[in-house]
Design a protein around this motif. Sequence first.
Motif, PDB file in Angstrom:
ATOM      1  N   TRP B 313      42.803 -46.626   8.520  1.00 52.78           N
ATOM      2  CA  TRP B 313      43.426 -46.100   9.734  1.00 52.78           C
ATOM      3  C   TRP B 313      44.101 -47.211  10.535  1.00 52.78           C
ATOM      4  CZ3 TRP B 313      44.173 -41.206   9.638  1.00 52.78           C
ATOM      5  CH2 TRP B 313      44.685 -40.582  10.763  1.00 52.78           C
ATOM      6  N   GLY B 350      32.905 -48.872  15.328  1.00 57.93           N
ATOM      7  CA  GLY B 350      33.061 -47.554  15.950  1.00 57.93           C
ATOM      8  C   GLY B 350      34.004 -47.604  17.130  1.00 57.93           C
ATOM      9  N   LEU B 353      37.617 -47.969  16.074  1.00 59.22           N
ATOM     10  CA  LEU B 353      38.209 -46.731  15.569  1.00 59.22           C
ATOM     11  C   LEU B 353      38.530 -45.778  16.725  1.00 59.22           C
ATOM     12  CD1 LEU B 353      39.120 -45.318  13.070  1.00 59.22           C
ATOM     13  CD2 LEU B 353      36.856 -44.376  12.757  1.00 59.22           C
ATOM     14  N   VAL B 354      37.609 -45.667  17.684  1.00 58.58           N
ATOM     15  CA  VAL B 354      37.855 -44.787  18.833  1.00 58.58           C
ATOM     16  C   VAL B 354      39.126 -45.231  19.570  1.00 58.58           C
ATOM     17  CG1 VAL B 354      36.983 -44.092  21.091  1.00 58.58           C
ATOM     18  CG2 VAL B 354      35.455 -44.113  19.144  1.00 58.58           C
ATOM     19  N   ILE B 357      42.375 -44.491  17.630  1.00 57.67           N
ATOM     20  CA  ILE B 357      42.777 -43.088  17.632  1.00 57.67           C
ATOM     21  C   ILE B 357      43.323 -42.700  18.993  1.00 57.67           C
ATOM     22  CG2 ILE B 357      41.867 -40.758  17.472  1.00 57.67           C
ATOM     23  CD1 ILE B 357      39.880 -42.194  15.426  1.00 57.67           C
ATOM     24  N   ALA B 358      42.660 -43.204  20.048  1.00 52.57           N
ATOM     25  CA  ALA B 358      43.157 -42.904  21.385  1.00 52.57           C
ATOM     26  C   ALA B 358      44.559 -43.483  21.571  1.00 52.57           C
ATOM     27  CB  ALA B 358      42.192 -43.455  22.425  1.00 52.57           C
ATOM     28  N   PHE B 361      48.136 -41.865  20.997  1.00 52.13           N
ATOM     29  CA  PHE B 361      48.794 -41.120  22.072  1.00 52.13           C
ATOM     30  C   PHE B 361      50.054 -41.835  22.543  1.00 52.13           C
ATOM     31  CE2 PHE B 361      49.145 -40.023  26.625  1.00 52.13           C
ATOM     32  CZ  PHE B 361      49.252 -38.651  26.504  1.00 52.13           C
ATOM     33  N   ARG B 364      53.124 -41.104  20.590  1.00 46.31           N
ATOM     34  CA  ARG B 364      53.742 -39.785  20.708  1.00 46.31           C
ATOM     35  C   ARG B 364      54.248 -39.505  22.109  1.00 46.31           C
ATOM     36  NH1 ARG B 364      49.726 -36.386  20.032  1.00 46.31           N
ATOM     37  NH2 ARG B 364      48.186 -38.036  19.758  1.00 46.31           N
ATOM     38  N   TYR B 365      53.680 -40.192  23.083  1.00 42.20           N
ATOM     39  CA  TYR B 365      54.102 -39.965  24.461  1.00 42.20           C
ATOM     40  C   TYR B 365      54.474 -41.297  25.086  1.00 42.20           C
ATOM     41  CZ  TYR B 365      52.251 -35.278  24.144  1.00 42.20           C
ATOM     42  OH  TYR B 365      52.027 -33.990  23.783  1.00 42.20           O
TER      43      TYR B 365
END
Lengths: 322, 374
Positions: B313, B350, B353-354, B357-358, B361, B364-365
């Motif tokens: 990822w 962990g 990864l969090v 993923i956050a 955003f 995309r924005y």
Amino acid sequence: MDFTIILQAGIASGTVLLFATIGELFSERAGVLNLGVEGMMLIGAMSAFSATIATGNPWLGVLVAMFFAGLISQIHAFIVITLQADQVVSGLSLTFLGAGISLVLGEGLSKAGTVSLLPNFSIPLLSLIPIIGKIFFTNQSILVYVGYLLVPLSWYYINRTRPGLHLRSVGEYPSAADALGINVFRLRYFYVFIGGMLAGLAGATISLAVSPGWFSELTTGGQGWIAIGLVIFAQWDPIRAAVGAYTFGALRRLILDIQGPLVLFGFANPFYYNPYLGFFLQMLPYLFTVFVLVIGSREAMRKRIGAPAALGNPYVRGERGK
Amino acid sequence: MAESTVVKKGRASFKIRVEPRLNEPPAWYPAAVSFGALIVALILGGILISLAGGDPIRSYLHIAKASFGDSGVLSDTIVKATPIILAALACSVAFRMKLWNIGAEGQFIMGAFGASAIVLAPVLPAETPRIIFIPVMMMAGMAAGALWGFIPGYLKAKFNVNEIISTLMLNYVAVAWVNFWIFGVWTEGGFQMSPKFPATASLPRLLEYAEAFPILRGLTTHLGLVIGVVAAVILWFIIFRSRWGYEIRLIGDNPHAAQYAGINITQNIIWVMMLSGALAGLGGMSEVAGVVHRLQTAPVAAGYGFTGIIVAWLAKLNPLVIIVASILFGALILAGREIQPSGVPKMIQGIILVCLIASDFLLRYRIVVERGEE
């Protein structure tokens, strides 16, 4: 081997799966897939155990577990509901995060010794019923009885009440729900929180009742994942979820207990004399999960019932409705 | 999403608005966002470490020194990175098709088992020259991993069985399976491990050439690194330069379009799961033949398959970037072993990864800050 005793213990161990499964079921019914169950359960088990050590009060431990597991579920809620990220990856990351945090904060807990546990008791009259009374109502933890109540209540809430209707609408057709003035975002946050709290309760059930203590990641041993599988098997229905959870609990117990006796059904017990055969027994719950998934998925395909329609999709206002 | 927040700060007021990105961001931007997420994750991790009673700055300095400090530890870092590279490649190819293979761990373990069976069964005698031994072990490892990927792939294609759960369940089955063999059949003195492999069944290491090149003394980096890098390059060509790769990418981006284009999705699910399993299995082979030199559960099932998910990822599923990201995580795992509390590396993984993923955003924005009038 007395099968009523095994089943009795199986019900207790199935209660763990029951809480986690019903929690995930609420979250998925609202359209949010949360793969972080294992992580939230670990957080719950760890915080329940450590709060009980600190205060000596297991009830406080249960509350703390539910609160912290609910809290950490909101990370997932924020990422997938507000930031609209992929629910699969975010849920996975929650599992890593929950496992990591509980390992760090739970350091040393495994040597902490014994704590006061939640009470066990028998239900008067009901426990006198032959066999069934012994299995379900004799000397069970109070959380087991909570589990019995949770199943019909969840079913009634989801299928027969107005908030339950809102819950389903948010998971099936969020844009229609939104048009009716239901706050999709707030409800999704709320049900992810409920899911987190129940996962935390599942964790607390392990560390304070079923197999007391903190054994790092082995505490849950993949039960969070089995719970997610059970939701699919249950086809998002609490009653079926209960059947699955208790069956699995009994299976887990049976596997532990079958290795004990010298004689099994009149034959020399092969699992006692060849302990390495026990590894095949260990595979069973996991293989059985896959098996159950195959059954559930085939049936769902045949009957055309499926997951809540909006499961896995972020809701974006103003986009073409899903 | 057109929410706006007004922040009063001193005399000027700012207006923060979030709006969807309409055009592609510049090429450097995703990398910068990932890097930023990594930094944020390390800061958050530091806060949690100090909450748990540790010293975050010392922990991080320790990680840096214990993993990149000299050629010896750098070599150890690369040894740790090698299985991660192959596991992450395995995850990346499946994820590319939105096929959530969480079972790289189990496929990795089965790969180790398959490769070990060649030595322990024994399929080949101990005197077999390395040049034959190693390729046969590689093939056995890949075959065992591919089989372990085939099962969930077939169930997904045939019965629409959720691959997340089935791959994960098979991880536990793989561990129990290997435990059975090393405890019941190939045990060494009743311990849960097989006898040591002969030298002919081990991957060559740099330290073997120390006589000719003294600088290589003590360096444990083994041929697995080369296997991993070659696999990454091949996978890059498959994904971005082949017809099959195009199909995989199209199915991942838009399964409906792929179906209309006449691509056989069912068959691709099975093939991609097998490819994914084979790559993870190769990782397991490299670990037993290059590092552990015997079949044993604890050092093989050490979570490389799960770290591979995060690395894939972080690298945005790009096979070549995976090599770099794996070395970072190799460092974290290597140095993390000595850090107290012992869960720190897992927790930091962990958090990373969090944050990653956050941070998607921001791709995309865009966040617009406007200076408002008084």
